[in-house]
Structures are given as C-alpha cells and as structure tokens.
Design a protein around this motif. Structure first.
Motif, short mmCIF file in Angstrom:
data_model
loop_
_atom_site.label_atom_id
_atom_site.label_comp_id
_atom_site.label_asym_id
_atom_site.label_seq_id
_atom_site.Cartn_x
_atom_site.Cartn_y
_atom_site.Cartn_z
N SER A 297 -6.45 -0.73 -0.74
CA SER A 297 -7.37 -0.71 0.40
C SER A 297 -7.93 -2.10 0.71
CB SER A 297 -8.52 0.27 0.15
OG SER A 297 -9.43 -0.23 -0.82
N TYR A 298 -7.90 -2.98 -0.28
CA TYR A 298 -8.36 -4.36 -0.08
C TYR A 298 -7.18 -5.32 0.11
CZ TYR A 298 -13.10 -3.03 -1.49
OH TYR A 298 -14.36 -2.46 -1.56
N LYS B 71 -12.73 9.23 -0.44
CA LYS B 71 -11.88 8.32 0.30
C LYS B 71 -10.44 8.31 -0.21
CE LYS B 71 -11.64 3.46 1.78
NZ LYS B 71 -12.32 2.14 1.73
N PHE B 72 -10.28 8.35 -1.54
CA PHE B 72 -8.95 8.16 -2.13
C PHE B 72 -8.40 9.44 -2.79
CE2 PHE B 72 -11.03 3.96 -2.34
CZ PHE B 72 -10.15 3.24 -1.52
N ARG C 129 -5.10 2.50 -5.87
CA ARG C 129 -5.42 2.90 -4.49
C ARG C 129 -6.58 2.06 -3.94
NH1 ARG C 129 -3.75 7.85 -7.05
NH2 ARG C 129 -1.88 8.60 -5.96
#
Length: 616
Positions: A398-399, A478-479, A394
């Motif tokens: 995101s990157y 966030k994840f 995850r």
C-alpha cells in the motif's frame, strides 16, 4: 573441571564403567547415542578433565541423567548452541561444549583470514547463571588463538553485541545468552564480521571445527586484561549504541505514560536511556521484574518470554490502577519486544496483549507512514520471514514499498537480506517471534529500538485519541482480518528427535488433505524444493526460495496456510497457523475474530491429531 590427579582414573575402573554402560544399554536404560558419547568421554584424552564426574554418575547409576546429557551432540541451531546447563555431557551446556564452540570459531577465524595480523572478537553476556563464567572461558580461548577481545563487561543486550562487532570492526562476536529460555539453559550466539549471526558457508565450517575439536586452548583472563589483549569497552559501546539507535527516531508527540519490564534481564540499561534520549520523560520500570536475575523469580513459570501473555498480567494491574498508556517488556537479552495496551483510550478498562505478528504489522504501518517520501524509492524495502504474517506485505504494497519475505526462520536471514538488497534502502525488518528493527546500525533484532518505536506510536495515537487496538482494527478492515497462532508440539530426548523426523517425513510423503474443514491445495516443501498440488490432478514442480526444513501447506482459501518446522533451539516442532478473511468479510471485527478463532481451533485439532498418528 577436576585436577590432573583426578583426571587419571584407574584403568580397571574405566573398564568396569564401560561394562556397566553396555549393560545399561542392554537393559534399555541408555540409548545407543548416549552409549557412544559416554564411551568417548571415558576413553578419549580430550575429555579427561570430565572423566571423574562421568565415572561418579555411572557409579551412582544415574542412567536417566546420563542419557539426557549424552544421547546426542548439542547442535548449532538458528541462533547458535543452546541447551540445559550440566557439568558433563555432549548434549549439555558446560565448559567443554562452550569451550568447543569458542575454539571452533577461533580456529576458523584464524584460518579464514590467513596471515591477517590483527584479529578481534567482541563478547557480551546477559543475566543468566554462569554467563560471566562462560564469557571468561570464551575470552581465554580467543586470546590463546591470538585474537584480541573487546569485552562488554556488564550485563548488556544482544543488539549491543551486534553493534559492537560492526562499530569496532571485529572479525567475529560471541553473545552468551539463551534468550527467553528457562533458567536451566544457557548458550552462545556466534556472530560474523557483518554483525549478523553466522551464515553459510561460515556456519558449516565453524560447526565442523567444533565437532572435531580435540584441545581447548586457553589463555589467562587476568593476564590478558593486563596485557591489553582483553579490552573493556562497555562505556564506549553504550554511548555509541545510544547515538546510533536514537538516530532512527521519528518526529512526533511524546506525551505517553510507559510502564516497562526488563523481565529480570539486561534491558533497562538499553531501553530507558534510549527512550529518554527520544524525549520520553514518563517512564516507570516495573519493580518486581527489575532485579537482574538468572532465576527470573517473578514471572510465571520463571520463563521470561514476552511472547507469553501471562508475563503481562501483574504489570497490567499496575498500569490500569495508575493510568499508564502502554506496557512494554523485553526478554532477558533485550532483542525481543512484547506489548500490552488498553482496548480503548480508557486505561482503567480492559487491556490485552498483542501477538508478535500484530506488533509486526503495527510497526510496519507506523514506520512506513512516518518515513519521509524523500527516503522512499523503487528500491526501498521491508523484510520478513516466511512464517511472519502476510499483513506486513500487504501494508508494504500500500506504500509502494517492496517486501522481501521469502526467508527461513532466523533473524540472520533478515540481516543477510538487508546487505543483499542494500542497507541504505532498508526501512524495517520483523519476525513473528517478536523481533523488530529499523536502521542499519546492527544486523540483529533490537528490543530497545522496538520499544522506542512502539512508544512513539502510542504517543501518536494518544494525541489522536485512538487506542492501539482500534488502530490495528483499521488495518484489518483495510487489508482483511488476519489471525495467526503458534502450536508447539514438544518432543524431548532421543525418542523426541526420532518423532520429529517421522513427523516431517509424514508431512512430506502423505500430508493431510484438509485442515480445519478446508482442503489443502498445495504443499510447499523447502527441504526438497518442490511445490505439490493435491487432488486428482496433483503435480509437483520446482519451488523457488531458500532451502531448509520447512513445509507450508496452502489451503484453498486465499491467505490461509499452515507452516511446520522443527525448532532450531528447542526440542519441539512448531506449527504456524495463518488465517485471513477478505476486507469485505472483515468490517465486523468481532464476528471476523470469532470466525477465524473457530477456524484456528479446528486446524489446531487436526494438526495435533495428525502429529499424534504420525509419531505413534
């Protein structure tokens, strides 16, 4: 070994011993496998040097010991051939089993390369008992086969051996170490020319050679040194390894106070110079763990495993009292990293360790955040195994970085993925058992470079007045909160092997329908390459992915699953429990942690109950 006079035992004595072995089997003092192997060692010429010792054990009726060391033939696992040391036995580490391993490798290398004139092998060893002795034995076998040996002739790290194989252009490599196992154990890890541990088809061919080995041919170590067939390259590799590993550093602050423990292993020689090269000046080696000793005297249970939070108890006491920012520890051969840090920015307060999965996530985010955009492209990737947290995937998403994660357990599979996907695009590799890597200078996990990255992260967070635990909490918010646990069910000896097989069969044929109060939705069987849904409409379909003795049970709640596999290096079955909440449920970190902790406890209870029933 015994001398030739002792090796030629009286035929009647051997016959009497064989009869005693049969009688012990009838009395259920020996298993059938032990009987077969003991008889081989008593009657076959290739074991003549050990015959007298076997006879003595029979005379003294040491049946339990004989069964322990003969009930099977010690196998090649995920990292080579590993086990308890004992003077005799097909299921023990001794001159015969180590010699067979080296001979099988040497014969295959010569055969594989045909008429190649110049063959070479790099060899290194750690602080374990008899490591230096087994190193000389392996070197003598290589030399006798016409293979030059490049020797790291002092205690050195496993990643330095992987580096030496690549740097010197060797055809193979041998690392004498049992990693984080107890002091009773030792092993050889076998490497191919890539610098990675051997993979198919080489592994099977080498194993076939080991199993069929009749004669162990040895040169003379001292003469080979004098003739140049053994060349000591310790200083050369130290310097080149330091250059290569330090090139993987990221820019940033370096103001952090580090307490480092080598856990009585080889790590100080690799970690401290690398940290100093990277600009860290406030490094203290934890003195009680500094002695390089195969007894691992000052760690709990004498097991130097950085996965065990208890090894950090005493170092944390010093860290709290003296204002350290982070405690780092590497295992005896310095390929794994463990970490502890204060919960807040106050180092005198409470400290906690991180799991291997948490370190994997922390370093994944740090590496991807610090990697320049110019080095990221559509082909950039990170690598993890199937039993490593999906939080890494995850974070990579995101990157906009690919995550290659459909891999069996063992860093050799990460190394294979690096070369398959392209080492120039490789950014980071990790596995839940505390193994991490950046850069392409080696094809194995590296505790030294992991220490460097974690020190950089600690300094980066300190400059921003943030604790490492708070940083992890941000990732959870966030994840989604991820929490994992590893459950080990030990099954030793011949009965244990049968129990392991019965347990894996039960999971395949009649798996549990629920774990921890959550229904099992699907069972992924990587051995049979099938994915089977459970319930009334259950169906089985082909499963894409690697082939191996691994089963994953996916629960109905997304991100919650349990993986089960027999260990490749120890007599146990491993259960990897993965739980997760979605981000909306993860904003209250304490509540999320309690909820998943309760879920893990319930799953573990069900897993243990199932294992007990399946092996009864």
């Amino acid at each position: 070994m015994t001398d030739s006079a002792e090796s030629t035992a009286d035929p009647k004595r051997i016959q009497d011993a064989l009869a005693s072995v049969d009688q012990a089997c009838e009395q259920k003092l020996l298993t059938a496998g032990a009987v077969t192997n003991i008889k081989s060692w008593l009657t076959e010429d290739r074991y003549s040097d050990y015959r007298e010792s076997v006879l003595r054990h029979i005379d003294e009726k040491k049946w339990q010991k004989l069964d322990d060391v003969f009930w099977t033939i010690i196998p090649f696992g995920t990292g080579g051939r590993r086990g308890r040391m004992y003077e005799i036995g097909s299921n023990a580490i001794n001159d015969r089993t180590i010699g067979e391993s080296a001979q099988g490798l040497a014969d295959y290398v010569v055969r594989f390369h045909g008429g190649k004139k110049s063959l070479s092998c790099a060899i290194a060893y750690d602080t374990r008992h008899q490591s230096r002795h087994f190193t000389e034995l392996c070197a003598e076998v290589m030399v006798a086969a016409g293979i030059k040996v490049y020797l790291l002739d002092d205690y050195r790290a496993t990643p330095q051996l992987s580096f030496a194989v690549r740097y010197l252009g060797c055809d193979c490599g041998i690392m004498v170490t049992a990693s984080h196992n107890p002091p009773s154990d030792n092993a050889v890890k076998v490497y191919w020319s890539s610098g990675a541990q051997v993979l198919p088809p080489h592994d099977k061919a080498i194993i076939d050679g080991v199993m069929s080995c009749q004669e162990i041919k040895r040169g003379n170590f001292k003469q080979a040194l004098a003739d140049g067939m053994i060349e000591v390259v310790t200083d050369k590799i130290d310097a080149a390894f330091l250059d290569a590993a330090s090139a993987c550093a990221f820019e940033g602050p370096r103001d952090v106070k580090i307490l480092y423990s080598p856990l009585h292993g080889v790590g100080e020689a690799a970690v401290v110079p690398l940290l100093q090269r990277d600009g860290f000046n406030d490094i203290t080696v934890y003195e009680p763990h500094r002695e390089r000793s195969g007894d691992f005297p000052n760690v709990p249970g004498h097991v130097s495993n950085p996965e065990n939070p208890e090894v950090f108890t005493k170092p944390i006491e010093q860290a709290r009292a003296e204002g350290f920012d982070v405690v780092l520890a590497t295992d005896p051969d310095c390929d794994r990293l463990g970490v502890a840090a204060p919960l807040t920015t106050d180092s005198s307060g409470q400290w906690e360790t991180f799991t291997g999965n948490q370190i994997a996530a922390l370093l994944a985010d740090y590496v991807l955040r610090k990697t320049p955009e110019s080095k990221k492209n559509k082909n950039s990737f990170v690598v993890k195994t199937l039993v490593t947290t999906e939080l890494v995937r995850r974070i990579a998403d995101s990157y906009s970085v690919r995550c290659v994660g459909d891999l069996l357990v063992g860093y050799k599979y990460i190394a294979e993925a690096m070369d398959r996907e392209g080492p120039d695009d490789f950014l980071y590799g990790c596995e839940e058992s505390h193994g991490y890597l950046v850069g392409s200078y080696v094809r194995d996990k590296d505790g030294a470079v992991a220490c460097m990255l974690m020190s950089e992260l600690a300094a980066d967070l300190k400059a921003n007045n943030q604790s490492m635990h708070d940083y992890l909490g941000e990732l959870f918010k966030k994840f989604g909160y991820h929490r994992e646990n590893l459950v080990n069910v030990v099954m030793e000896g011949s009965e244990g092997m049968a129990s392991m097989q019965a347990l894996m069969k039960a999971f395949r044929e009649k798996p549990p329908t629920s774990l921890g109060g959550v229904k099992v939705a699907q069972v992924r069987d990587y051995g049979n390459q099938t994915a089977t849904t459970l319930g009334d409409a259950g169906e089985s379909k082909p499963l894409e992915g690697p082939v191996g003795n691994l089963i994953i049970m996916d629960l109905e709640q997304d991100g919650n699953y349990v993986a089960v596999r027999p260990s490749g290096t120890e007599p146990k079955v491993k259960f990897y429990v993965f739980t997760r909440l979605d981000p909306a449920e993860s904003q209250d970190l304490k509540a999320a942690n309690v909820k998943l902790g309760d879920r893990i406890a319930a799953i573990e209870e069900d897993v243990r109950a199932f294992a007990k029933l399946a092996t009864a």
